[in-house]
Design a protein around this motif. Structure first.
Motif, PDB file in Angstrom:
ATOM      1  N   ASP A  67       0.850  -1.196   0.000  1.00 26.24           N
ATOM      2  CA  ASP A  67       0.000   0.000   0.000  1.00 26.24           C
ATOM      3  C   ASP A  67       0.888   1.250   0.000  1.00 26.24           C
ATOM      4  N   ASP A  86       0.046   2.011  -5.287  1.00 28.87           N
ATOM      5  CA  ASP A  86       0.081   0.690  -4.674  1.00 28.87           C
ATOM      6  C   ASP A  86       0.748  -0.310  -5.617  1.00 28.87           C
ATOM      7  N   THR A  87       1.301  -1.366  -5.030  1.00 25.41           N
ATOM      8  CA  THR A  87       1.816  -2.488  -5.819  1.00 25.41           C
ATOM      9  C   THR A  87       1.056  -3.756  -5.431  1.00 25.41           C
TER      10      THR A  87
END
Length: 208
Positions: A129, A148-149
């Protein structure tokens, strides 16, 4: 020749205080080297500046805890993401004087395209996040909202020379490198895919 040219000691006083060399980068002309020393007792870790002709220390600066380094030939700054201080320290890379401290939670990995307009840094402990932050290297301000990832532990960053592609390793329990599209006019990373690699990937580099 792959022969050792010199073995350069970490400053003895920092070693005695628990310091260990960690990250390293060279100035654009190769005249200076900058090494972060982490684990030093007290509130600060350090960046140590070496003169590359003699391998002697010529300066140092206190920074936040768990520091890394990045720079570009386009400006005189040294960018020092400090994960455990939730900040990116900006130093004058010649004098090592503090220029700015930019609030970025968990700031760890860092990378810039050749044009040097934007610095990208990862929020490693954030769990994915708010994992990627963009900093304008002219205004020294965060650009937009963090991205985000899809995986945790966003660790280190590499970019293509043009800055149109950005790659992030995801360490710890992961085996993935995620890929993003960026541009001069829209520096916010846009997720476009991923690559499966070996377990616990750390560093990476792009070779044109």
């Amino acid at each position: 020749t792959l022969e050792v040219v010199a073995t350069v000691p970490t400053p003895a006083d920092l070693v005695e205080a628990g310091g260990k060399p960690h990250d390293v980068i060279l100035s654009p002309g190769g005249l200076f080297a900058y090494v972060t020393v982490l684990g030093v007792e007290g509130e600060n870790d350090y960046v140590v500046q070496y003169f590359a002709w003699t391998f002697h220390e010529i300066g140092r600066a206190p920074v936040g805890k768990d520091p890394h380094v990045s720079l570009t030939w386009r400006n005189p700054w040294l960018f020092v993401p400090c994960q455990n201080s939730d900040a990116v320290y900006v130093l004058d890379r010649f004098s090592l004087e503090a220029v700015e401290i930019i609030d970025v939670p968990g700031a760890h990995g860092a990378g810039m395209p050749l044009h040097g307009r934007y610095l990208y840094t990862t929020n490693l402990p954030g769990g994915g996040d708010g994992a990627l932050y963009v900093i304008d290297t002219r205004t020294l301000e965060v650009v937009g909202e963090p991205v985000d990832t899809p995986y945790s532990v966003p660790h280190n960053i590499a970019l293509t020379p043009s800055g149109r592609k950005l790659y992030v390793t995801h360490s710890g329990p992961n085996n993935t490198v995620t890929v993003y599209r960026t541009s001069w006019w829209n520096p916010t990373p846009q997720y476009i895919g991923e690559v499966t690699v070996g377990s616990n990937p750390f560093g990476l580099a792009f070779v044109p």
